[in-house]
Scaffold this active site. Structure first.
Site, short mmCIF file in Angstrom:
data_model
loop_
_atom_site.label_atom_id
_atom_site.label_comp_id
_atom_site.label_asym_id
_atom_site.label_seq_id
_atom_site.Cartn_x
_atom_site.Cartn_y
_atom_site.Cartn_z
N TYR A 118 0.84 -1.21 0.00
CA TYR A 118 0.00 0.00 0.00
C TYR A 118 0.87 1.25 0.00
O TYR A 118 0.75 2.12 -0.87
CB TYR A 118 -0.94 0.00 1.22
CG TYR A 118 -1.61 1.33 1.43
CD1 TYR A 118 -2.52 1.82 0.51
CD2 TYR A 118 -1.31 2.12 2.55
CE1 TYR A 118 -3.12 3.07 0.68
CE2 TYR A 118 -1.90 3.35 2.73
CZ TYR A 118 -2.80 3.82 1.80
OH TYR A 118 -3.39 5.05 1.97
N LEU B 134 -10.22 2.98 13.63
CA LEU B 134 -10.50 2.95 15.06
C LEU B 134 -11.76 3.74 15.46
O LEU B 134 -12.64 3.19 16.14
CB LEU B 134 -9.28 3.48 15.84
CG LEU B 134 -9.45 3.49 17.35
CD1 LEU B 134 -9.60 2.09 17.91
CD2 LEU B 134 -8.28 4.22 18.02
N ARG C 196 -1.73 7.91 17.41
CA ARG C 196 -1.95 8.33 16.02
C ARG C 196 -2.39 9.80 16.00
O ARG C 196 -2.90 10.32 16.98
CB ARG C 196 -3.06 7.49 15.36
CG ARG C 196 -2.68 6.03 15.15
CD ARG C 196 -1.63 5.87 14.08
NE ARG C 196 -1.24 4.49 13.87
CZ ARG C 196 -0.27 3.86 14.56
NH1 ARG C 196 0.38 4.49 15.52
NH2 ARG C 196 0.04 2.61 14.29
N ARG D 102 -1.46 -5.65 16.10
CA ARG D 102 -1.73 -5.84 14.68
C ARG D 102 -0.40 -5.68 13.94
O ARG D 102 0.35 -4.74 14.23
CB ARG D 102 -2.72 -4.76 14.23
CG ARG D 102 -3.32 -4.95 12.87
CD ARG D 102 -4.42 -3.92 12.59
NE ARG D 102 -3.89 -2.56 12.48
CZ ARG D 102 -4.62 -1.50 12.16
NH1 ARG D 102 -5.92 -1.62 11.94
NH2 ARG D 102 -4.09 -0.31 12.07
N1 UDP Z 1 -6.90 -0.12 16.37
C1 UDP Z 1 -7.34 -0.89 17.41
N2 UDP Z 1 -8.49 -1.62 17.25
C2 UDP Z 1 -9.21 -1.60 16.10
C3 UDP Z 1 -8.75 -0.79 15.03
C4 UDP Z 1 -7.60 -0.06 15.19
O1 UDP Z 1 -6.71 -0.96 18.47
O2 UDP Z 1 -10.22 -2.30 16.01
C5 UDP Z 1 -5.66 0.66 16.53
C6 UDP Z 1 -4.59 0.34 15.49
O3 UDP Z 1 -3.80 -0.75 15.92
C7 UDP Z 1 -3.83 1.67 15.43
C8 UDP Z 1 -4.90 2.70 15.72
O4 UDP Z 1 -5.97 2.01 16.33
O5 UDP Z 1 -2.86 1.71 16.45
C9 UDP Z 1 -5.41 3.38 14.47
O6 UDP Z 1 -5.73 2.38 13.54
P1 UDP Z 1 -6.54 2.69 12.21
O7 UDP Z 1 -6.74 1.40 11.51
O8 UDP Z 1 -7.75 3.52 12.52
O9 UDP Z 1 -5.57 3.63 11.35
P2 UDP Z 1 -4.05 3.44 10.87
O10 UDP Z 1 -3.21 4.17 11.90
O11 UDP Z 1 -3.76 1.99 10.80
O12 UDP Z 1 -4.03 4.13 9.56
#
Ligand code: UDP
Length: 321
Positions: free
Chosen positions: A140, A189, A220, A281
Site C-alpha cells: 500500500y 478505530l 496516532r 496488529r
Molecule cells: N486499532 C485498534 N483496534 C481496532 C482498530 C484499530 O486498536 O479495532 C488501533 C490500530 O492498531 C492503530 C490505531 O488504532 O494503532 C489506528 O488504527 P486505524 O486502523 O484507525 O488507522 P491506521 O493508523 O492503521 O491508519
C-alpha cells in the site's frame, strides 16, 4: 474552476466534492463505486467509471474539459495489500498512470494526489516532517510512493504539476452530518469504537497495550476530514496560481492513543464501550504524528477541528443519524 474528482464517492472524496461545490467550483466526479456511494456525491456531474477503462476516461476529459484533477480513488487496507499486492499495484499505481497519461494527452497540468503517512514506514523520529526518509513497509505505502516518484518525472518531461498530500489518520465527519465514514469493511478505530457504542458491534478490540507509549497503546494523529479537505483546496489554489509542485504532511500535530480515543468517545457519547484486549496488529508503529508546519506556513492552512472530542462528536452525529 472545473475540477475532476476521481474517487469522489468515497469517504474523503465525497467531503471534498461538497466543499468544492460549497465554494462555487464546478465538479465532475468519476468513481467506479467499488467502495464509494452514489448518494454521497452531493452535487455536480457524476460518471460511474473505472480508471482501467482508458477510453471512457478519455471521453470524460473530452466532454467535461476539467482544469484540474483531484485523485482519491485507491485501495487503503495495509493488511490486504500484503496479501494481494497485485490488486494494490494495479489499482493504486497502474490506474493512476492511466489517469496521468490522460491528463498529459488533454494538457491538464494540475494534479492533487492523496498520499499517505505510510510512505514513511517505521518512523525514525516524530513528529514526521517532509524530509523524513521514505521507506514504506507494505505494498500500500509503496504504491503511493511510486506515484509520488513518477510525478517528478511527469513534471520534468510533460510539465504536469502536482501536490501530494500525505494523510495521517483522517477522521470525523461533515459537521452537519450530511456525510461521514462508510467503509465496508470498516477497519478504522474511531468508527469501530462508535459502532461498538451504538450497538452495531459487540466490542472494540485494542490491538496491543505493550507499546512504548505512556499508556501502552498506539498513538496516532487524527485529522478532521474538513481540515483535510481545506488543505486540498488551498493546495489546488496555490498550485494553479504558482505552478510549483510540492509534498505536504497533513495532520493535527497532536497524537492521541487508542485508549484516549476510547475514553473520549465514552465521554462524548455518555456511554460505555465493551473493550477487549487483543494482540498487536502486524505493521503498526507505536507512534505516528505529523509535523504539518510546512503546510501551515506554505498554504496558510490552519486546521479548525483539532480537538479530539469535536472530531468524535461529528463522527457520532453521523453514526447515530
Ligand atoms: N486499532 C485498534 N483496534 C481496532 C482498530 C484499530 O486498536 O479495532 C488501533 C490500530 O492498531 C492503530 C490505531 O488504532 O494503532 C489506528 O488504527 P486505524 O486502523 O484507525 O488507522 P491506521 O493508523 O492503521 O491508519
Amino acid at each position: 474552476m472545473k475540477i475532476l474528482v476521481v474517487g469522489g464517492a468515497g469517504y474523503i472524496g465525497s467531503h471534498m466534492v461538497k466543499m468544492l461545490l460549497d465554494e462555487g467550483h464546478k465538479v465532475v466526479t468519476f468513481d467506479n463505486l467499488s467502495s464509494g456511494f452514489r448518494d454521497a456525491v452531493l452535487g455536480g456531474d457524476f460518471v460511474e467509471g473505472d480508471l482501467a477503462n482508458t477510453a471512457m476516461l478519455d471521453d470524460v476529459f473530452t466532454k467535461y474539459k476539467p482544469e484540474a484533477v483531484m485523485h482519491f480513488a485507491s485501495y487503503i487496507q495495509v493488511g490486504e495489500s500484503v496479501q494481494h499486492p497485485a490488486k494494490y499495484y494495479f489499482n493504486n499505481f497502474t490506474n493512476t498512470l492511466n489517469l496521468l497519461n490522460t491528463m498529459v494527452k488533454h494538457q491538464v497540468n494540475s494534479f492533487i494526489f492523496s498520499s499517505t503517512a505510510a510512505v514513511f514506514g517505521e518512523p525514525e523520529y516524530v513528529p514526521i516532517d517532509e524530509a523524513h526518509p521514505k521507506a514504506p513497509l507494505n505494498p500500500y505505502g509503496r504504491s503511493k510512493l511510486m506515484v509520488e516518484q513518477i510525478l517528478a518525472d511527469y513534471e520534468h518531461a510533460y510539465g504536469l504539476k502536482s501536490v501530494c498530500l500525505r494523510y495521517f489518520n483522517a477522521a470525523g465527519a461533515d459537521p452537519g452530518a450530511l456525510l461521514g465514514e462508510r467503509h465496508e469493511p470498516e477497519t478504522h478505530l474511531i468508527p469501530l469504537v462508535l459502532q461498538a457504542i451504538s450497538g452495531r458491534r459487540s466490542h472494540i478490540s485494542v490491538f496491543g497495550r505493550d507499546y512504548d507509549t505512556p499508556d501502552g497503546t498506539c498513538i496516532r494523529d487524527y485529522i478532521h476530514i474538513v481540515d483535510l479537505c481545506s488543505a486540498h483546496l488551498l493546495a489546488l489554489t496555490q498550485l494553479v496560481k504558482d505552478g510549483v509542485s510540492q509534498r505536504f504532511n497533513l495532520g493535527n500535530g497532536a497524537g492521541f492513543s487508542v485508549q484516549e480515543v476510547i475514553s473520549v468517545a465514552e465521554q462524548v457519547t455518555g456511554k460505555k464501550v465493551n473493550v477487549i484486549d487483543a494482540p498487536r496488529r502486524a505493521g503498526d508503529p507505536a507512534r505516528l504524528v505529523a509535523d504539518a508546519t510546512l503546510a501551515k506556513n506554505t498554504l496558510g492552512w490552519s486546521p479548525v477541528y483539532t480537538d479530539l472530542a469535536t472530531i468524535i462528536a461529528h463522527a457520532w452525529a453521523w453514526e447515530t443519524k
